[in-house]
Design an enzyme around this catalytic site. Structure first.
Site, PDB file in Angstrom:
ATOM      1  N   TYR A 174      59.285 -33.116  55.673  1.00  0.00           N
ATOM      2  CA  TYR A 174      57.949 -33.489  56.147  1.00  0.00           C
ATOM      3  C   TYR A 174      57.335 -32.378  56.996  1.00  0.00           C
ATOM      4  O   TYR A 174      56.157 -32.047  56.849  1.00  0.00           O
ATOM      5  CB  TYR A 174      58.012 -34.802  56.938  1.00  0.00           C
ATOM      6  CG  TYR A 174      56.655 -35.431  57.142  1.00  0.00           C
ATOM      7  CD1 TYR A 174      56.122 -36.312  56.205  1.00  0.00           C
ATOM      8  CD2 TYR A 174      55.877 -35.114  58.259  1.00  0.00           C
ATOM      9  CE1 TYR A 174      54.865 -36.873  56.380  1.00  0.00           C
ATOM     10  CE2 TYR A 174      54.626 -35.664  58.444  1.00  0.00           C
ATOM     11  CZ  TYR A 174      54.121 -36.540  57.498  1.00  0.00           C
ATOM     12  OH  TYR A 174      52.874 -37.085  57.667  1.00  0.00           O
TER      13      TYR A 174
ATOM     14  N   PRO B 263      49.491 -37.114  46.881  1.00  0.00           N
ATOM     15  CA  PRO B 263      49.196 -36.855  48.295  1.00  0.00           C
ATOM     16  C   PRO B 263      50.264 -37.338  49.278  1.00  0.00           C
ATOM     17  O   PRO B 263      50.296 -36.849  50.414  1.00  0.00           O
ATOM     18  CB  PRO B 263      47.878 -37.607  48.523  1.00  0.00           C
ATOM     19  CG  PRO B 263      47.813 -38.629  47.437  1.00  0.00           C
ATOM     20  CD  PRO B 263      48.519 -38.031  46.265  1.00  0.00           C
TER      21      PRO B 263
HETATM   22  C1  DHB Z   1      46.798 -37.789  55.022  1.00  0.00           C
HETATM   23  C2  DHB Z   1      47.016 -37.730  53.696  1.00  0.00           C
HETATM   24  C3  DHB Z   1      48.305 -37.806  53.229  1.00  0.00           C
HETATM   25  O1  DHB Z   1      48.543 -37.744  51.929  1.00  0.00           O
HETATM   26  C4  DHB Z   1      49.372 -37.943  54.081  1.00  0.00           C
HETATM   27  O2  DHB Z   1      50.634 -38.030  53.595  1.00  0.00           O
HETATM   28  C5  DHB Z   1      49.150 -37.987  55.418  1.00  0.00           C
HETATM   29  C6  DHB Z   1      47.840 -37.908  55.893  1.00  0.00           C
HETATM   30  C7  DHB Z   1      45.409 -37.708  55.544  1.00  0.00           C
HETATM   31  O3  DHB Z   1      44.471 -37.600  54.754  1.00  0.00           O
HETATM   32  O4  DHB Z   1      45.235 -37.779  56.761  1.00  0.00           O
END
Ligand code: DHB
Length: 356
Positions: free
Chosen positions: A351, A259
């Site tokens: 990003y 994530p």
């Molecule tokens: C969120 C999750 C992420 O993996 C990330 O890099 C930024 C934000 C989120 O759940 O808000």
């Protein structure tokens, strides 16, 4: 029934500009524009200090904070409004004959077997879905990296700690401060893969988060009861190719990213962009050039996001072997990133999302 399950899942919430443009183009971005938060920067925290990366200044682009679950809801509503049929909670879904000109999907709904005959199958059924699993193993090449930790995530009805997201490298492990709105916060801390959610009562979570944040941030942290809490493992996975005759894989059915950097949904969107263009070309121009190029085009972008997510994960987490040397290398990399315009532009470009 399935509707509730899908909408109850809590997923990431950072949309690339390209994802927003795609949702715009298909007319499902009205609520996103009303409720989404525009962010022109992120913060990286390490060695007790925070440093801002100005995404907008270095790329001219921004990201939009809007929960993935909200995107799903908007898409479901749009299908309903257009009178299009969606079958939820189907059992025994089975794609077949996609190596012929007459693919079909069969499924069981309320005890009755149904068969759909179609031109193409889009396998958008997630990592555990049947589409990829239905492909003979010899036809697939897979690439995988499992990370030796998880993320413990909490959602709370509290104002965010800071106007922008904070990604933290700390000796106790990674932490991320994110948000869904100006009154709903999303926080994550790196945890052990052995941890169970019930070992993490709210107070323990907040205490651990505070230990990983700088004093100034802690002073702004508003805590409250968690309204959602879960542990997710981290994995990178890519299956190649993404096309099998008349079946195309898209999104998590073909690839998973950890994530860190919030690329999962955005990658699904770019797959759909390439696939939808290809299918339109097939029907409007009677050309299969677009669908023939789909797998290679999608994978080229997928691998760049896989690299970025792996790199962010590697730089920000505590690994069993990032004691000593590895930890110093992480700090050197972070320090370089926030002091070099070239390096911070490179992070920013990835990003906000590489071009389609
Ligand atoms: C969120 C999750 C992420 O993996 C990330 O890099 C930024 C934000 C989120 O759940 O808000």
């Amino acid at each position: 029934m399935r509707t509730k399950v899908v909408l109850a899942r809590i997923r990431a919430g950072v949309l690339e500009q390209g994802t927003v443009e795609l949702l715009n183009e298909v007319g499902v971005a009205a609520r996103l524009h009303r409720e989404g938060l525009i962010h022109g920067g992120i913060e990286l925290a390490f060695a007790g200090a925070r440093h801002r990366i100005d995404l907008k200044q270095s790329t001219g682009k921004v990201v939009t904070i809007y929960g993935q679950t909200e995107v799903t809801r908007d898409l479901m509503d749009a299908r309903d409004a257009a009178g299009l049929q969606t079958v939820y909670a189907a059992d025994h879904v089975s794609p077949g004959d996609y190596d012929t000109d007459h693919p079909r999907v069969s499924f069981v709904k309320d005890g009755t077997t149904h068969k759909i005959e179609c031109d193409f199958i889009a396998g958008c059924d997630g990592f555990h879905g049947i589409s990829r699993q239905s492909v003979p193993a010899a036809a697939l090449e897979t690439f995988e990296r499992i990370y030796p930790f998880g993320w413990l995530g909490v959602l709370s009805e509290t104002p965010p700690i800071s106007p922008e997201l904070i990604y933290t490298n700390h000796p106790r492990g990674f932490a991320l401060c994110s948000m869904r709105s100006m009154h709903r916060s999303r926080y994550y801390v790196q945890c052990s893969l052995e941890d169970q959610v019930d070992q993490w009562p709210d107070q323990k979570f907040w205490d651990e988060l505070k230990r990983r944040l700088d004093q100034e941030a802690v002073a702004h942290l508003v805590t409250g009861p968690s309204i959602e809490k879960g542990i997710a493992p981290l994995r990178s996975f890519v299956a190649e190719p993404m096309r099998f005759g008349r079946m195309f894989l898209a999104g998590d059915a073909a690839h998973i990213v950890p994530p860190t950097g919030a690329k999962g949904l955005n990658l699904a969107a770019s797959d759909v962009y390439y696939l939808s263009r290809g299918l339109r070309e097939y029907y409007d121009e009677k050309s299969s050039a677009g669908i023939d190029a789909y797998s290679a085009k999608a994978l080229a972008r997928v691998w760049k996001a896989v690299r970025f997510s792996w790199w962010m994960t590697s730089m920000l987490h505590r690994f069993p072997d990032t004691e000593g040397f590895g930890a110093r290398i992480q700090l050197a990399e972070l320090s370089y990133l926030v002091s070099s315009q070239a390096a911070s532009t490179s992070l920013s470009e990835n990003y906000v999302g590489l071009p389609y």
